[in-house]
Design a protein around this motif. Sequence first.
Motif, short mmCIF file in Angstrom:
data_model
loop_
_atom_site.label_atom_id
_atom_site.label_comp_id
_atom_site.label_asym_id
_atom_site.label_seq_id
_atom_site.Cartn_x
_atom_site.Cartn_y
_atom_site.Cartn_z
N SER A 1 8.45 16.15 22.93
CA SER A 1 8.66 15.49 22.36
C SER A 1 9.46 14.26 22.80
O SER A 1 10.01 13.76 23.33
CB SER A 1 8.99 16.07 20.88
N ARG B 1 -0.90 20.09 22.82
CA ARG B 1 -0.48 18.76 22.55
C ARG B 1 -1.29 18.15 21.23
O ARG B 1 -1.93 17.17 21.42
CB ARG B 1 0.82 17.79 23.10
N TYR C 1 -0.30 13.79 20.32
CA TYR C 1 0.11 12.32 20.91
C TYR C 1 -0.28 11.59 19.35
O TYR C 1 -1.22 11.13 19.86
CB TYR C 1 0.03 12.37 22.31
#
Length: 147
Positions: free
Chosen positions: A10, A36, A38
């Motif tokens: 993060s 993830r 993004y």
Amino acid sequence: MTATALAGCSTGTDDTNNAGGGGGGGEREQIDSLNRNYTVTEDSWKGSELALPNGGTIEYEGIVRNGPAVDFYVMTSGEYSHFQNQERFQYLTGVSAPDTTSVEVSGSVQSGDYVFIVDNSNMGAASPPTNFNDDAVDVEVELTLYE
């Protein structure tokens, strides 16, 4: 523009969680993974640190769900400092995919510290459109490290 450790990806975080692993009689051993989503704003990038102290294999799939083509780069941590400073940089061609919206990569690397980058800037091959909009990109990444 951030680079964060593999297990904590993060913005503004540097959580390192690199699990070690011994050799396995010819079998590859998974030592870490990353799944993830993004959102990378125009003229920026997001990255994750990767540690392969004994060398190994980097495998990942990436897909742009919304926005322009991006660059998927893997580079040494030393080259990442050049990238951050917007200087000329080198990346590992066998495990990188410039200017694309979809990629599936698998390749071996020597022991070392690396950075995986999703680049939505004009530093690499892909460049955001010059339409005066903030062309953010939404990218899904699944990455696995094997020893």
